[in-house]
Design a protein around this motif. Structure first.
Motif, PDB file in Angstrom:
ATOM      1  N   CYS A 162      52.646  57.130  10.805  1.00 27.28           N
ATOM      2  CA  CYS A 162      52.394  56.692  12.186  1.00 27.28           C
ATOM      3  C   CYS A 162      52.157  55.187  12.254  1.00 27.28           C
ATOM      4  N   LEU A 163      51.420  54.672  11.289  1.00 32.71           N
ATOM      5  CA  LEU A 163      51.143  53.237  11.262  1.00 32.71           C
ATOM      6  C   LEU A 163      52.423  52.438  11.045  1.00 32.71           C
ATOM      7  N   GLU A 164      53.295  52.935  10.177  1.00 32.59           N
ATOM      8  CA  GLU A 164      54.568  52.263   9.931  1.00 32.59           C
ATOM      9  C   GLU A 164      55.428  52.249  11.188  1.00 32.59           C
ATOM     10  N   LEU A 165      55.499  53.364  11.888  1.00 30.47           N
ATOM     11  CA  LEU A 165      56.273  53.432  13.123  1.00 30.47           C
ATOM     12  C   LEU A 165      55.731  52.451  14.164  1.00 30.47           C
ATOM     13  N   SER A 166      54.405  52.401  14.268  1.00 34.81           N
ATOM     14  CA  SER A 166      53.783  51.549  15.281  1.00 34.81           C
ATOM     15  C   SER A 166      54.042  50.068  15.024  1.00 34.81           C
ATOM     16  N   GLN A 167      54.000  49.647  13.765  1.00 38.72           N
ATOM     17  CA  GLN A 167      54.102  48.232  13.451  1.00 38.72           C
ATOM     18  C   GLN A 167      55.539  47.758  13.238  1.00 38.72           C
ATOM     19  N   ARG A 168      56.419  48.641  12.810  1.00 37.15           N
ATOM     20  CA  ARG A 168      57.791  48.226  12.532  1.00 37.15           C
ATOM     21  C   ARG A 168      58.677  48.257  13.763  1.00 37.15           C
ATOM     22  N   PHE A 169      58.404  49.158  14.683  1.00 38.14           N
ATOM     23  CA  PHE A 169      59.273  49.348  15.836  1.00 38.14           C
ATOM     24  C   PHE A 169      58.481  49.179  17.124  1.00 38.14           C
ATOM     25  N   ALA A 170      59.166  48.773  18.170  1.00 40.18           N
ATOM     26  CA  ALA A 170      58.513  48.560  19.470  1.00 40.18           C
ATOM     27  C   ALA A 170      58.348  49.897  20.179  1.00 40.18           C
ATOM     28  N   LEU A 171      57.468  50.738  19.633  1.00 37.35           N
ATOM     29  CA  LEU A 171      57.208  52.064  20.171  1.00 37.35           C
ATOM     30  C   LEU A 171      55.809  52.111  20.761  1.00 37.35           C
ATOM     31  N   SER A 172      55.665  52.843  21.842  1.00 33.53           N
ATOM     32  CA  SER A 172      54.336  53.072  22.386  1.00 33.53           C
ATOM     33  C   SER A 172      53.657  54.188  21.588  1.00 33.53           C
ATOM     34  N   TYR A 173      52.355  54.306  21.758  1.00 34.42           N
ATOM     35  CA  TYR A 173      51.639  55.375  21.068  1.00 34.42           C
ATOM     36  C   TYR A 173      52.101  56.749  21.550  1.00 34.42           C
ATOM     37  N   ARG A 174      52.488  56.839  22.811  1.00 31.96           N
ATOM     38  CA  ARG A 174      53.010  58.103  23.337  1.00 31.96           C
ATOM     39  C   ARG A 174      54.362  58.440  22.717  1.00 31.96           C
ATOM     40  N   ASN A 175      55.191  57.405  22.455  1.00 33.03           N
ATOM     41  CA  ASN A 175      56.460  57.643  21.770  1.00 33.03           C
ATOM     42  C   ASN A 175      56.227  58.235  20.391  1.00 33.03           C
ATOM     43  N   ILE A 176      55.246  57.694  19.680  1.00 36.88           N
ATOM     44  CA  ILE A 176      54.948  58.190  18.333  1.00 36.88           C
ATOM     45  C   ILE A 176      54.405  59.610  18.395  1.00 36.88           C
ATOM     46  N   GLU A 177      53.589  59.905  19.396  1.00 37.45           N
ATOM     47  CA  GLU A 177      53.083  61.273  19.569  1.00 37.45           C
ATOM     48  C   GLU A 177      54.243  62.262  19.714  1.00 37.45           C
ATOM     49  N   GLU A 178      55.255  61.900  20.516  1.00 37.95           N
ATOM     50  CA  GLU A 178      56.395  62.788  20.712  1.00 37.95           C
ATOM     51  C   GLU A 178      57.236  62.910  19.445  1.00 37.95           C
ATOM     52  N   MET A 179      57.404  61.797  18.705  1.00 39.95           N
ATOM     53  CA  MET A 179      58.177  61.856  17.461  1.00 39.95           C
ATOM     54  C   MET A 179      57.502  62.746  16.426  1.00 39.95           C
ATOM     55  N   MET A 180      56.180  62.695  16.363  1.00 39.24           N
ATOM     56  CA  MET A 180      55.463  63.556  15.427  1.00 39.24           C
ATOM     57  C   MET A 180      55.526  65.013  15.877  1.00 39.24           C
ATOM     58  N   ALA A 181      55.471  65.254  17.190  1.00 41.00           N
ATOM     59  CA  ALA A 181      55.580  66.620  17.697  1.00 41.00           C
ATOM     60  C   ALA A 181      56.940  67.214  17.353  1.00 41.00           C
ATOM     61  N   LYS A 182      57.983  66.380  17.382  1.00 40.26           N
ATOM     62  CA  LYS A 182      59.320  66.841  16.994  1.00 40.26           C
ATOM     63  C   LYS A 182      59.336  67.327  15.555  1.00 40.26           C
ATOM     64  N   ARG A 183      58.476  66.766  14.721  1.00 41.24           N
ATOM     65  CA  ARG A 183      58.384  67.163  13.308  1.00 41.24           C
ATOM     66  C   ARG A 183      57.360  68.274  13.083  1.00 41.24           C
ATOM     67  N   GLY A 184      56.830  68.807  14.181  1.00 43.15           N
ATOM     68  CA  GLY A 184      55.878  69.904  14.063  1.00 43.15           C
ATOM     69  C   GLY A 184      54.467  69.474  13.755  1.00 43.15           C
ATOM     70  N   ILE A 185      54.144  68.184  13.975  1.00 45.39           N
ATOM     71  CA  ILE A 185      52.806  67.656  13.678  1.00 45.39           C
ATOM     72  C   ILE A 185      52.126  67.309  14.996  1.00 45.39           C
ATOM     73  N   GLN A 186      51.005  67.936  15.276  1.00 45.29           N
ATOM     74  CA  GLN A 186      50.291  67.717  16.518  1.00 45.29           C
ATOM     75  C   GLN A 186      49.278  66.594  16.341  1.00 45.29           C
ATOM     76  N   VAL A 187      49.529  65.464  16.961  1.00 51.42           N
ATOM     77  CA  VAL A 187      48.620  64.324  16.920  1.00 51.42           C
ATOM     78  C   VAL A 187      48.709  63.619  18.268  1.00 51.42           C
ATOM     79  N   THR A 188      47.592  63.278  18.856  1.00 56.46           N
ATOM     80  CA  THR A 188      47.594  62.670  20.177  1.00 56.46           C
ATOM     81  C   THR A 188      47.804  61.163  20.072  1.00 56.46           C
TER      82      THR A 188
END
Length: 226
Positions: free
Chosen positions: A7-33
């Protein structure tokens, strides 16, 4: 998969919002807000960045220095930046002014980070650089030209992207804290793809991934259960 480092790598490497990362993790079956992702970035980002700074290669001997305007809550500040001839960010500093005292503070911070002085510094024609150099780096060659400093000016672009994505920084302290982490994590992945062959790009990208893995491994207590 280690959730926190990813999650930290996604946040710092790409211009993603925290909500974008939440959805990407949910796609992988990982529940994180998204609030959890934000808290992780604020709390642990500096630890990972510190590990990357320990692992990075020695800086080059030619430094490019530049400063840009950053407006926070209607007040204008300046982001000072130094990169070496390879485009590696040496350090950044957010300050309210760009006078001689501000340049002195920046030079001291650079020397503390790099552990050795450069052979050449390249700046624009701001007189604060020359005034500070006489006191801090009297024997270093100083080249002043608006046309020689494109490397430092181009290095500001990822910061501008994140500034727009975050709808501007809220305070100098928050900007300094975020950008210190962002530059440390993001810089190894800025490979200037347009200058590299596909094979060379894959090699350098693999090295950047290995560097990140080493930094993540060095902070084992931050790993969350799979």
């Amino acid at each position: 998969m280690a959730v926190l480092p990813f999650c930290l790598e996604l946040s710092q490497r790409f211009a993603l919002s925290y909500r974008n990362i939440e959805e990407m993790m949910a796609k992988r079956g990982i529940q994180v807000t998204y609030e959890t992702v934000r808290e992780w970035c604020h709390k642990f980002g500096s630890l990972y960045a510190a590990q990357l700074r320990k692992l990075r290669a020695q800086f080059g001997t030619k430094w490019h220095l530049d400063e840009v305007f950053i407006k926070m809550n209607g007040v204008q500040h300046y982001l000072w930046r130094a990169v070496d001839q390879n485009g590696t960010v040496i350090d950044i500093l957010v300050q309210p002014k760009r006078d001689r005292w501000a340049a002195l503070c920046f030079f001291r911070k650079l020397l503390h980070t790099a552990k050795r002085p450069p052979l050449v510094i390249i700046t624009d024609k701001l007189r604060s650089y020359a005034a500070a150099k006489k006191l801090i780096l009297p024997h270093v060659e100083h080249r002043q030209s608006r046309y020689l400093n494109n490397r430092a000016e181009n290095s500001h672009q990822p910061t501008r992207v994140r500034e727009r994505q975050m709808k501007r920084f809220q305070s100098p302290e928050r900007a300094q804290r975020f950008l210190s982490v962002f530059e440390s994590i993001n810089t190894p992945f800025r490979l200037r793809r347009h200058l590299l062959s596909a094979t060379r790009h894959r090699q350098l990208l693999s090295k950047a991934f290995q560097l990140w893995s080493q930094a993540a491994y060095a902070v084992p207590l931050l790993y969350l259960p799979n």
